[in-house]
Design a protein around this motif. Structure first.
Motif, PDB file in Angstrom:
ATOM      1  N   PRO A   1      -4.650  19.463 -36.853  1.00 31.81           N
ATOM      2  CA  PRO A   1      -4.246  20.795 -37.331  1.00 31.81           C
ATOM      3  C   PRO A   1      -5.194  21.399 -38.357  1.00 31.81           C
ATOM      4  O   PRO A   1      -5.337  22.611 -38.433  1.00 31.81           O
ATOM      5  CB  PRO A   1      -2.855  20.537 -37.940  1.00 31.81           C
ATOM      6  N   ALA A   2      -5.869  20.560 -39.159  1.00 35.19           N
ATOM      7  CA  ALA A   2      -6.781  21.091 -40.182  1.00 35.19           C
ATOM      8  C   ALA A   2      -7.938  21.842 -39.534  1.00 35.19           C
ATOM      9  O   ALA A   2      -8.322  22.925 -39.991  1.00 35.19           O
ATOM     10  CB  ALA A   2      -7.309  19.963 -41.060  1.00 35.19           C
ATOM     11  N   SER A   3      -8.480  21.297 -38.459  1.00 35.03           N
ATOM     12  CA  SER A   3      -9.582  21.977 -37.774  1.00 35.03           C
ATOM     13  C   SER A   3      -9.102  23.231 -37.063  1.00 35.03           C
ATOM     14  O   SER A   3      -9.818  24.229 -37.005  1.00 35.03           O
ATOM     15  CB  SER A   3     -10.238  21.014 -36.767  1.00 35.03           C
ATOM     16  N   ARG A   4      -7.889  23.197 -36.524  1.00 37.96           N
ATOM     17  CA  ARG A   4      -7.352  24.408 -35.889  1.00 37.96           C
ATOM     18  C   ARG A   4      -7.179  25.523 -36.917  1.00 37.96           C
ATOM     19  O   ARG A   4      -7.454  26.694 -36.629  1.00 37.96           O
ATOM     20  CB  ARG A   4      -6.021  24.087 -35.205  1.00 37.96           C
ATOM     21  N   GLN A   5      -6.724  25.166 -38.107  1.00 36.37           N
ATOM     22  CA  GLN A   5      -6.581  26.175 -39.161  1.00 36.37           C
ATOM     23  C   GLN A   5      -7.947  26.724 -39.575  1.00 36.37           C
ATOM     24  O   GLN A   5      -8.090  27.924 -39.832  1.00 36.37           O
ATOM     25  CB  GLN A   5      -5.861  25.572 -40.365  1.00 36.37           C
ATOM     26  N   TYR A   6      -8.927  25.844 -39.665  1.00 38.33           N
ATOM     27  CA  TYR A   6     -10.268  26.278 -40.068  1.00 38.33           C
ATOM     28  C   TYR A   6     -10.886  27.197 -39.020  1.00 38.33           C
ATOM     29  O   TYR A   6     -11.495  28.220 -39.353  1.00 38.33           O
ATOM     30  CB  TYR A   6     -11.138  25.034 -40.284  1.00 38.33           C
ATOM     31  N   LEU A   7     -10.703  26.861 -37.756  1.00 32.67           N
ATOM     32  CA  LEU A   7     -11.286  27.663 -36.680  1.00 32.67           C
ATOM     33  C   LEU A   7     -10.473  28.913 -36.367  1.00 32.67           C
ATOM     34  O   LEU A   7     -10.907  29.736 -35.558  1.00 32.67           O
ATOM     35  CB  LEU A   7     -11.412  26.817 -35.410  1.00 32.67           C
ATOM     36  N   ALA A   8      -9.316  29.062 -36.994  1.00 37.04           N
ATOM     37  CA  ALA A   8      -8.490  30.238 -36.712  1.00 37.04           C
ATOM     38  C   ALA A   8      -9.192  31.537 -37.091  1.00 37.04           C
ATOM     39  O   ALA A   8      -8.880  32.598 -36.546  1.00 37.04           O
ATOM     40  CB  ALA A   8      -7.152  30.136 -37.449  1.00 37.04           C
ATOM     41  N   ILE A   9     -10.157  31.460 -38.008  1.00 27.69           N
ATOM     42  CA  ILE A   9     -10.874  32.670 -38.431  1.00 27.69           C
ATOM     43  C   ILE A   9     -12.117  32.925 -37.595  1.00 27.69           C
ATOM     44  O   ILE A   9     -12.758  33.972 -37.737  1.00 27.69           O
ATOM     45  CB  ILE A   9     -11.264  32.591 -39.917  1.00 27.69           C
ATOM     46  N   ALA A  10     -12.480  31.965 -36.748  1.00 24.07           N
ATOM     47  CA  ALA A  10     -13.715  32.112 -35.963  1.00 24.07           C
ATOM     48  C   ALA A  10     -13.588  33.274 -34.987  1.00 24.07           C
ATOM     49  O   ALA A  10     -12.536  33.500 -34.395  1.00 24.07           O
ATOM     50  CB  ALA A  10     -14.007  30.820 -35.196  1.00 24.07           C
ATOM     51  N   GLU A  11     -14.667  34.024 -34.805  1.00 17.80           N
ATOM     52  CA  GLU A  11     -14.641  35.146 -33.865  1.00 17.80           C
ATOM     53  C   GLU A  11     -16.055  35.466 -33.403  1.00 17.80           C
ATOM     54  O   GLU A  11     -17.031  35.188 -34.082  1.00 17.80           O
ATOM     55  CB  GLU A  11     -14.011  36.381 -34.509  1.00 17.80           C
ATOM     56  N   ARG A  12     -16.113  36.049 -32.210  1.00 20.60           N
ATOM     57  CA  ARG A  12     -17.371  36.567 -31.668  1.00 20.60           C
ATOM     58  C   ARG A  12     -16.991  37.623 -30.663  1.00 20.60           C
ATOM     59  O   ARG A  12     -16.664  37.327 -29.519  1.00 20.60           O
ATOM     60  CB  ARG A  12     -18.168  35.434 -30.997  1.00 20.60           C
ATOM     61  N   ARG A  13     -16.982  38.863 -31.089  1.00 24.16           N
ATOM     62  CA  ARG A  13     -16.465  39.934 -30.251  1.00 24.16           C
ATOM     63  C   ARG A  13     -17.547  40.677 -29.499  1.00 24.16           C
ATOM     64  O   ARG A  13     -17.282  41.670 -28.848  1.00 24.16           O
ATOM     65  CB  ARG A  13     -15.654  40.922 -31.093  1.00 24.16           C
ATOM     66  N   GLU A  14     -18.791  40.221 -29.587  1.00 23.83           N
ATOM     67  CA  GLU A  14     -19.872  40.903 -28.890  1.00 23.83           C
ATOM     68  C   GLU A  14     -19.907  40.482 -27.427  1.00 23.83           C
ATOM     69  O   GLU A  14     -19.239  39.542 -27.012  1.00 23.83           O
ATOM     70  CB  GLU A  14     -21.203  40.581 -29.566  1.00 23.83           C
ATOM     71  N   ALA A  15     -20.719  41.180 -26.663  1.00 19.66           N
ATOM     72  CA  ALA A  15     -20.838  40.852 -25.245  1.00 19.66           C
ATOM     73  C   ALA A  15     -21.340  39.433 -25.085  1.00 19.66           C
ATOM     74  O   ALA A  15     -22.127  38.935 -25.882  1.00 19.66           O
ATOM     75  CB  ALA A  15     -21.782  41.827 -24.547  1.00 19.66           C
ATOM     76  N   ALA A  16     -20.904  38.790 -24.018  1.00 16.24           N
ATOM     77  CA  ALA A  16     -21.259  37.388 -23.812  1.00 16.24           C
ATOM     78  C   ALA A  16     -22.676  37.221 -23.313  1.00 16.24           C
ATOM     79  O   ALA A  16     -23.232  36.150 -23.310  1.00 16.24           O
ATOM     80  CB  ALA A  16     -20.292  36.746 -22.823  1.00 16.24           C
ATOM     81  N   THR A  17     -23.318  38.277 -22.842  1.00 18.93           N
ATOM     82  CA  THR A  17     -24.690  38.186 -22.349  1.00 18.93           C
ATOM     83  C   THR A  17     -25.492  39.337 -22.893  1.00 18.93           C
ATOM     84  O   THR A  17     -24.981  40.415 -23.166  1.00 18.93           O
ATOM     85  CB  THR A  17     -24.729  38.223 -20.812  1.00 18.93           C
TER      86      THR A  17
END
Length: 852
Positions: A200-216
Motif C-alpha cells: 500500500p505504501a507504494s500505491r500511495q506514493y504512485l497515486a500522484i504519478a501522471e503523464r497526460r501527454e500523447a503516448a507517441t
C-alpha cells in the motif's frame, strides 16, 4: 584492500556493538563503505588478485545489507540513497568493463592477458552471483520497508529511455533487466522491481504519478524516438514535478518490462517479469496516463500467450500461469475501465477473450482457475464486454462445470465468476463490509434490460445456486452464498411482485443457520454475511432473521461470530427504520447478546456489537422495566476508551443515541455528566481524527438536547482549544496517518458545528465570557467560516461537504442565537472597551442581530 575486506566482514557479521544498537550509525557506516567500494573498484579491477578481493568486499557488503536491512532503527535518507545507489551500480557492473576515459570501458583483452576458459567461466559465475545478490539485497530492503526507499527510486528506476542503453553510464534495475546476459541476474532484478511496487505504501506514493501527454511523438528525423517510451525520453526539461518524474519512471519501466518479456526465453525469468508487470499494474493510477499504455500492456501479454506453443510443457505451464496473473492485474488496474472498455468491446479483442474462455474450459485445473481469474477481472471492470459474451460465460457457470466432474478449485472459481457476473450486470459491482452503508439498496444502472436481468437471476436461483449448495466442496458452497450479497434494488425491481422467488433467496442462508447439517464454519459465516446484506430488503421478516442470527452469534467459531455480529448490527439498524419493529422480547435478547459481545470479544466483534447497541437505543422507548439499558450504558462507556478506533467511534454513535433519547435519559439522567466528560476527553486527547469527529458529533447532540449540565464551560473551553490546535497544526508532520489528513476538514467543520450548538443553549455566564476572550481569534474565525457556508459564499468543496454532513445541522436561526449568547456572555464579564469591541465583532457576523 585487506583492511577494507576486514571492515566489510565485520560490518556483515555485526560484530561492532555500536552498529547493533544504533541503526543510524549502521546506515552511515554502510553509506561510507559503499563509497569506498565504488572508489576502489576502478583502481583495482585491472589487477586480478585485487579484483577478487574487491569482489569479496562487495559480497560481504551485500550480505550486510540483507542481514541488517531496515530492521534496525531508522536509517538516514542519505544513507539509504547511498546504499541503494551502490547496490544498483553493483547490479549493473560487469567484470569485463574497463575504466577508459569515456567511462564506458571495453571488453577487449590481448591474448597474453586472457585467462583459460575454465577460469573465465568461474569468474563469470561469481560475477553473476554477485550481481544477483545485489538485486536480491535491494528487493529485501524494499520488502522490509518499501516506504523508506521512495526517496531512492531515482537511483534504481530510469526516467529516460537513453538510460537503458547498454553503453549508457546510467544504472538502474530496469537496465539490468534490459541488458544483462545472465537470466539469473535478470530474474533477480525483475523480482527486486516487483518488490519496489508492492504494498500500500507504494500505491500511495504512485497515486500522484501522471503523464497526460500523447503516448507517441516524432523525433528530430520524423521517426518515433524509441520503441520503449517514444516521446518521453528525448524531451529535455529544466524542471520536472515529482508527479511527472514518477510518470516517466512508470512508462519507461513498464514498456521496458514488456519488451524484455516479449524477448525472454528463460521461463523463470519470464515469470518474474510477469510478476513485476502485475505489481506495477496494481500500483499505478492509469486514469492519469495515456489510454494506449494499458492497451499496449494487454496486447503484449496476449502476444506472449499466443507464442507459448513453442515452449516445453513445463516452461509453458510456468510462463502461462504468470501471464494470466499479469493480464488479470492489467484488466483490473485503476483506470482500466476508461482505458480498455472500448477496446474490449470491439472485435479486435475477441481473440484474447475467447482464448481465456478456451483455457477456462480446458483440462488442467491450475490453468483453468487462472483463466477464471482473468474472466472475473473482465466481468467486474468491463461490464460492457461481459454482456457481449454472456452466452459463452453461462457455459462456465456451476450447473455446467460441476456436472462435468471438474476439480473442486475449478467449481469454486466458477461460482465466484457467477457472483461477479450477476453483481456486475445488476449494478452492484464490488462490495465490501462497511458499517455506515446500506449495501443492499446501493445500485448503479443495470447493464441488462429488466427482462434479461430477471432471466439471469431466475437461472441462478433455480439452477446455479442449488448446484453450489449441494456441492461437496465447502468453498464452492461459500461462493454460492456470496451470490446473495449482489442482490440490490435493481434485482427487486426486475422481480416486481414475485415474492416467491425472493423468499427462495432468503431461505438459502436460513437453511444453513437453522439446520444442523452444515458443519463447516466458513459456510455458516458466509450465510451470516449473506443475511447481513439481504436484511435491507423490504420483504425480510425481521423476527425470523433475528432468530437465525442469534443462533449464529452463539457459535463457538470466531469466524462465524464476526459476520454474525455484523449482520445483527445491520438488523438493529433496519429495525430502527421500520414501522413494524421487533418485539420487546427479541430486542431484549439482542441487547443481551450485543452487550456481552461488546465486553468480551475481540475488536471486530466489539465494533459491530457497539453499533448494534446504538441502533437499539435509538429505536427504543424506555421505562424502569428495561433492565438492559443500564448495562448498555456501562458497555458504551467502557468502549469509549478501550478497543480499536472503530469500536471507539461506534461507541460515540451509541452515546449520541443515548443522549438523544429522552426516555433513556429520564431513566438514567445521572449518566449525562460522566458520559459528556468522557466525550470531551476524546475530543481533546484522541489521536485518531475520526474518533474525535464522532465524539464532537455526540457532544453536539447532547448540547442540542441540553445534556451538558455541569460540563458546559468545559465544553466551550475544550472545543475552542481543539480548533486552535488544528489551526496551527502542520498536518504533514504531526498527524498520525494519511487518514488524519483525509478527516481534518470534516473534523474542523464538526467542531465548529458543535461549538455553535453548545453556545446556542440559552445561558449567559461570565465564565463563558472569560473562556471566549482567551480564544476570541479562533472563535471569530470559526464563526466566519460557518457564516460563509450558510450564506453560500464558501467555494471550497471539502468545507461545503463537511458542513453538510456535520451533526446536527445548523441553520441561520441557531447561528444567530449562538452569537447573541456570545455577546451577552462577553458583556456580562465586564462592560469594558475590549469586551464591547469583541461583542461588536461577533455581532457583525449575525444575519439578524437583536442584542442591544
Amino acid at each position: 584492500m585487506a583492511a577494507m575486506e576486514r571492515d566489510m566482514r565485520a560490518l556483515a557479521s555485526g560484530a561492532t556493538v555500536g552498529w547493533r544498537r544504533h541503526g543510524e550509525s549502521i546506515g552511515r557506516a554502510a553509506a561510507r563503505a559503499a563509497g569506498r567500494l565504488r572508489r576502489g573498484a576502478a583502481a583495482t579491477e585491472r589487477d586480478e588478485g585485487r579484483a577478487e578481493a574487491m569482489r569479496r568486499c562487495w559480497s560481504a557488503f551485500v550480505e550486510f545489507v540483507v542481514r541488517w536491512g531496515m530492521s534496525s532503527e531508522v536509517w538516514g535518507v542519505g544513507a539509504r540513497s547511498g546504499v541503494c545507489e551502490a547496490l544498483t551500480r553493483l547490479a549493473c557492473r560487469r567484470d569485463d568493463e574497463g575504466d577508459g576515459e569515456d567511462g564506458e570501458g571495453t571488453s577487449y583483452k590481448p591474448p597474453h592477458a586472457r585467462e583459460s576458459d575454465e577460469n573465465i567461466a568461474m569468474c563469470e559465475k561469481d560475477a553473476c552471483d554477485l550481481r544477483a545478490g545485489a538485486c536480491g539485497a535491494l528487493g529485501a530492503l524494499a520488502r522490509l520497508n518499501g516506504k523508506a526507499l521512495h526517496g531512492a527510486w531515482a537511483t534504481m528506476l530510469p526516467t529516460s529511455e537513453h538510460q537503458l542503453r547498454e553503453k549508457s553510464v546510467s544504472t538502474s534495475l530496469v537496465k539490468v533487466i534490459a541488458c544483462d546476459s545472465s537470466a539469473k541476474v535478470r530474474g533477480a532484478a525483475a523480482n527486486a522491481t516487483m518488490a519496489l511496487f508492492e504494498g500500500p505504501a507504494s500505491r500511495q506514493y504512485l497515486a500522484i504519478a501522471e503523464r497526460r501527454e500523447a503516448a507517441t511523438s516524432a523525433g528530430a528525423n520524423g521517426a518515433a524516438s524509441s520503441s520503449l517510451a517514444p516521446g518521453f525520453g528525448a524531451r529535455v526539461r529544466s524542471f520536472s514535478a515529482l508527479s511527472t518524474t514518477l510518470g516517466d519512471m512508470v512508462i519507461i519501466t513498464l514498456r521496458a518490462l514488456l519488451t524484455a518479456l516479449s524477448r525472454e526465453k528463460n521461463a523463470q525469468c519470464a515469470r518474474e517479469l510477469c510478476k513485476a508487470v502485475a505489481a506495477l499494474c496494481d500500483a499505478v493510477p492509469f486514469d492519469r496516463f495515456p489510454r494506449d499504455l494499458l492497451r499496449e500492456t494487454v496486447d503484449s501479454i496476449h502476444a506472449k500467450l499466443v507464442h507459448l506453443s513453442a515452449e516445453t510443457p513445463s516452461d509453458r505451464s510456468t510462463i502461462q500461469s504468470a501471464l494470466f496473473g499479469a493480464l488479470a492485474s492489467a484488466l483490473s488496474a485503476r483506470g482500466a475501465t476508461r482505458a480498455l472498455d472500448e477496446y474490449l468491446s470491439s472485435d479486435s479483442s475477441s481473440s484474447m477473450i475467447y482464448r481465456m474462455i478456451s483455457h477456462a474450459k480446458g483440462e488442467v485445473a491450475g490453468s483453468r482457475c487462472e483463466a477464471f481469474s482473468v474472466l472475473r477481472a473482465l466481468v467486474v471492470h468491463h461490464t460492457g464486454a461481459a454482456t457481449l459474451i454472456g452466452d459463452e460465460l453461462r457455459e462456465l457457470f456451476p450447473s455446467a462445470v460441476c456436472a462435468s466432474g471438474a476439480d473442486d478449485r475449478v467449481c469454486q472459481a466458477s461460482a465466484r465468476l457467477l457472483t461477479d457476473y450477476l453483481g456486475s450486470v445488476s449494478g452492484s459491482g464490488q462490495v465490501r463490509d462497511d458499517d455506515e452503508v446500506d449495501f443492499g439498496m446501493i445500485a448503479s444502472t443495470p447493464a441488462l434490460p429488466s427482462e434479461v436481468l430477471r432471466a439471469a437471476w431466475t437461472n441462478a436461483i433455480e439452477s446455479q445456486l442449488p448446484t453450489c449448495a449441494l456441492h461437496k466442496s465447502a468453498l464452492t458452497r461459500v461462493a454460492g452464498l456470496n451470490v446473495l450479497t449482489r442482490v440490490n434494488s435493481n434485482v427487486l425491481t426486475c422481480f416486481g411482485s414475485d415474492v416467491r422467488t425472493l423468499d427462495s433467496l432468503l431461505s438459502m442462508p436460513h437453511s444453513v443457520l437453522s439446520g444442523s447439517h452444515e458443519s463447516v464454519p466458513a459456510v455458516r459465516a458466509a450465510a451470516c454475511r449473506a443475511l447481513g446484506f439481504l436484511i435491507y430488503l423490504p420483504c425480510v421478516n425481521l423476527e425470523e432473521t433475528a432468530a437465525a442470527l442469534l443462533i449464529a452469534a452463539e457459535d463457538v467459531s470466531k469466524s462465524v461470530k464476526i459476520p454474525a455480529m455484523w449482520s445483527l448490527a445491520n438488523l438493529c439498524a433496519v429495525n430502527a427504520t421500520r414501522e413494524n419493529r421487533l418485539c420487546d422480547d427479541t430486542v431484549a435478547s439482542l441487547a443481551k447478546v450485543l452487550i456481552a459481545s461488546a465486553a468480551e470479544q475481540g475488536d471486530k466483534v466489539r465494533a459491530s456489537a457497539t453499533r448494534g447497541i446504538a441502533h437499539l437505543i435509538a429505536a427504543s422507548t424506555f421505562d424502569t422495566s428495561h433492565e438492559w439499558l443500564h448495562k448498555a450504558a456501562q458497555s458504551l462507556a467502557s468502549c469509549l476508551t478501550t478497543g480499536n478506533a472503530k469500536t471507539q467511534w461506534n461507541a460515540c454513535l451509541g452515546v449520541a443515541a443515548l443522549l438523544q433519547n429522552d426516555s433513556a435519559m429520564d431513566v438514567g439522567a445521572y449518566w449525562a455528566d460522566f458520559i459528556v466528560r468522557m466525550l470531551l476527553l476524546l475530543v481533546r486527547d484522541a489521536k485518531n481524527f475520526k474518533i474525535r469527529l464522532h465524539a464532537a458529533a455526540a457532544l453536539a447532540v447532547g448540547a442540542r438536547h441540553e445534556r451538558l449540565t455541569l460540563a458546559y464551560v468545559d465544553s466551550v473551553s475544550v472545543l475552542t482549544l481543539s480548533l486552535e490546535a488544528l489551526e496551527i497544526q502542520s498536518t504533514a508532520f504531526e498527524s498520525q496517518s494519511a487518514m488524519d489528513f483525509k478527516y481534518k476538514p470534516a473534523l474542523i467543520c464538526q467542531l465548529t458545528t458543535t461549538l455553535v450548538s453548545v453556545l446556542a443553549v440559552a445561558r449567559v455566564d461570565g465564565a463563558i465570557g472569560d473562556a471566549l476572550k482567551k480564544s476570541h481569534a479562533i472563535t471569530l474565525s470559526t464563526y466566519q467560516s460557518l457564516r460563509d457556508y450558510l450564506d453560500g459564499g464558501n467555494s471550497d468543496a471539502r468545507v461545503v461537504a463537511s458542513f453538510k454532513t456535520a451533526v446536527p445541522l445548523v441553520n441561520k436561526a441557531i447561528f444567530d442565537t449562538s452569537l447573541n449568547n456570545i455577546v451577552a456572555s462577553l458583556l456580562a464579564t465586564q462592560p469594558s472597551l475590549s469586551a464591547r469591541a469583541l461583542a461588536d465583532a461577533f455581532g457583525a457576523l449575525a444575519f439578524s442581530f437583536s442584542h442591544p
